[in-house]
Design an enzyme around this catalytic site. Structure first.
Site, short mmCIF file in Angstrom:
data_model
loop_
_atom_site.label_atom_id
_atom_site.label_comp_id
_atom_site.label_asym_id
_atom_site.label_seq_id
_atom_site.Cartn_x
_atom_site.Cartn_y
_atom_site.Cartn_z
N CYS A 67 0.90 -1.15 0.22
CA CYS A 67 -0.17 -0.02 0.02
C CYS A 67 0.84 1.35 0.03
O CYS A 67 1.98 1.11 -0.20
CB CYS A 67 -0.90 0.02 1.19
N ASN B 89 1.91 -0.30 5.56
CA ASN B 89 2.42 -0.68 4.13
C ASN B 89 3.50 -1.73 4.33
O ASN B 89 4.49 -1.64 4.97
CB ASN B 89 2.89 0.44 3.53
N ASP C 226 -2.71 -8.81 8.83
CA ASP C 226 -1.61 -8.63 9.46
C ASP C 226 -1.73 -7.07 9.94
O ASP C 226 -0.83 -6.85 10.95
CB ASP C 226 -0.21 -8.86 8.81
N GLY D 186 14.79 -11.91 -6.14
CA GLY D 186 15.73 -12.51 -5.67
C GLY D 186 16.87 -11.40 -5.07
O GLY D 186 18.10 -11.65 -5.05
#
Length: 614
Positions: free
Chosen positions: A2, A77, A102, A378
């Protein structure tokens, strides 16, 4: 993921504060196009742009909770990867939950543990909590700086936001830069000093820091850093520990209520993430994992092997894809795709960036978003496990200053002579370098070579890695795509910081230890592949396009870039198609047309942001 904005303090009517919060939040709508909400009172206002990934109904923000005679307002965020672990701790304390997001876990953690809540989290995050009755603010950023958080103190108040552009949208903040900001761009760009927002008055909460604001007083405090300890594990124990930590990090980051995939370049890092994710998908009967790679128009025709990019990715991608039967998408970018996003990528960074290294990633993320909302990537492995040449090449290790900025003399030759005389570019760079290595936690009694390795790790973690994480965040969020980076798990970083270089460089190969930890997980050809950086285009039409752009700038008598750079030097560089400078401007890739494009981006930034140079 966000984006959010906030404005506390400073005298303002509620309707005025509400309007300004709206215009600030509008600038970062791309970070969260699914929903916008705000919370505004006379003394404070917050706006939240939401990209829905988990718990659409229960994760609405700004999130409000009343407890202990106080009202708490959260903007958040990020993503916690130990949500359920923390939820269990909170339930044991008597807390109840209204959803499964969360976000709610973060808010209740703050209410329960206050400033120490950040110690409980494993994840990537930036968030703010406003206590209405106490009129005090808490803001925090994750340990490795994956998620951004900028702030500006003005008129007794504080504005803060996920991106710089939102702060500049406040009517009382202008886009000015002074000597330090100029030096950041000319000397260190496209990197910047940790915590430095380049624009006057704008700062960034550093990774591993939190801050408080109350009654006009702003205080910042570090809550996390790597610590130096003696590494006592055997070789076999070290290999096993790295494998376990990495596997757990990837699996934790596969939790999502929306479609998820992985970046797959055919290199060790993205292939390892893909392999573990694909095995997890198979075990949990989640279907075939979606994987994505980027290539360029007519790359097979124009590719030129060099020391940094010895070969192409395709063969290695196919090995991983076939072994795990992923649903793979090779996305091919045209020259127009890259050129047309060079300006937009500056707008997303709010600063001059990495040319087509940025614009290609933006295009790539836009295409990936057509298939998934979350992707794993990665980044961070090379900084943590010693994958770059400057970790093992003596000439790089012994170079003065940052090993990825080898171009100070080239920079000075392009900058106007009076600017060079006024600002000491090399001295500024060396001061920033010395400040950073002076911060690196060392181990008493350790050999000088081991201490220098720790300093190199610390530099990479706080500088080079930050530049790449900023790139990944801005370009992915510019496409409203959430990207997670398993190698940034702080448990991996803490452990790797103390592993001796001799182990990391096992077999005299970059990331030798990591490769051993991945033995049996990756096909042997991929496991032993020489490191390749992010791929760039070799198409001559790209060179033509950026030289044409520079010609247009050179034809303008008052282009703002000429306040800093020498016109004749830019003309000569452009006439040579960038070949007049062979040393990369930054890192390993920014030569030739990439350098010309970067300089064009500087002019665009100065123009569009209407930069006032003090």
């Amino acid at each position: 993921m966000c984006g959010f904005v906030g404005w506390v303090g400073s005298p303002a009517r509620e309707e005025e504060r509400s309007s300004i919060v709206d215009q600030m939040a509008k600038t970062i709508e791309h970070r969260g196009p699914d929903a916008y909400k705000k919370w505004v009172r006379e003394q404070a206002g917050f706006g939240h742009q939401r990209l829905i990934v988990v718990d659409p109904k229960g994760g609405v923000q700004p999130m409000v909770r009343q407890a202990n005679g106080e009202e708490y307002i959260l903007c958040y965020n990020g993503e916690l990867y130990n949500t359920e672990d923390v939820r269990k701790l909170l339930k044991a304390k008597g807390w109840t939950f209204q959803g499964h997001s969360d976000t709610e876990v973060v808010l209740l953690s703050y209410i329960e543990w206050g400033e120490q809540c950040v110690q409980k989290f494993n994840g990537i995050f930036a968030f703010s909590v406003w206590e209405v009755n106490k009129q005090c603010l808490f803001i925090a950023r994750d340990r490795l700086g994956v998620k951004p958080l900028f702030y500006n103190e003005q008129n007794g108040g504080l504005t803060f936001a996920s991106e710089i552009k939102a702060l500049l949208a406040h009517p009382e903040k202008d886009a000015s830069i002074s000597e330090q900001g100029i030096l950041e761009v000319l000397t260190l760009g496209p990197s910047r000093t940790p915590g430095n927002g380049v624009f006057d008055g704008i700062h960034e909460v550093r990774p591993g820091f939190y801050a408080t604001w109350s009654a006009g007083v702003f205080k910042e405090k570090r809550y996390w850093n790597v610590e130096s300890r003696e590494h006592k594990d055997t070789w076999e124990e070290t290999v096993e520990r790295v494998r376990d930590l990495f596997t757990d990090a990837v699996q934790r980051q596969l939790v999502s209520d929306v479609k998820l995939g992985t970046f797959l370049s055919g290199g060790v890092d993205s292939s390892a993430i893909t392999s573990i994710a694909a095995n997890y998908y198979k075990k949990e009967n989640l279907g075939n994992l979606k994987t994505f790679s980027i290539d360029y128009e007519e790359q097979e025709k124009f590719f030129k092997s060099n020391a940094f990019q010895p070969d192409r990715d395709l063969t290695y991608i196919q090995l991983v894809q076939k072994e795990h039967k992923t649903k793979h998408f090779t996305l091919e970018a045209s020259v127009e795709d890259l050129v047309s996003r060079l300006q937009r990528s500056v707008e997303l960074r709010d600063l001059p960036g990495m040319a087509d290294v940025d614009s290609s990633l933006l295009w790539f993320c836009e295409k990936i978003k057509n298939h998934v909302t979350v992707a794993l990537s990665g980044e961070c492995a090379d900084e943590i496990f010693g994958g770059y040449p400057w970790f093992y090449r003596k000439e790089d290790r012994d170079r003065k200053g940052f090993p990825w900025i080898r171009s100070i003399s080239e920079r000075e030759n392009l900058v106007r002579e009076d600017v060079v005389q006024r600002f000491d570019l090399e001295n500024y760079m060396l001061k920033r370098y010395q400040n950073s290595i002076g911060e690196a936690p060392l181990l008493d009694g350790e050999k000088e070579s081991a201490s220098k390795h720790r300093q190199m790790l610390y530099l990479n973690m706080n500088w080079f890695m930050q530049t790449l994480l900023e790139r990944k965040d801005r370009m992915s969020m510019g496409a409203s795509l959430e990207v997670r980076v398993p190698f940034s798990d702080h448990r991996i970083v803490e452990y790797a910081y103390n592993i001796p270089w001799e182990m990391k460089h096992f077999g005299n190969q970059e990331k030798g230890l990591l490769r051993q930890a991945l033995y049996g997980i990756l096909p042997d050809k991929v496991l032993h592949r020489k490191k390749n950086p992010y791929p760039k285009t070799f198409h001559p039409d790209y060179t033509k396009a950026v030289t044409v752009w520079m010609k247009e700038i050179l034809s303008q008598p008052n282009a703002p870039i000429f306040n800093l750079f020498d016109r004749k030097a830019l003309e000569q560089l452009n006439e040579s198609e960038g070949k007049a400078i062979n040393t990369p401007w930054f890192g390993q890739l920014m030569t030739g047309p990439q350098l010309i494009a970067h300089l064009c981006q500087i002019n665009y930034w100065l123009t569009v942001y209407r930069i006032k140079i003090n």
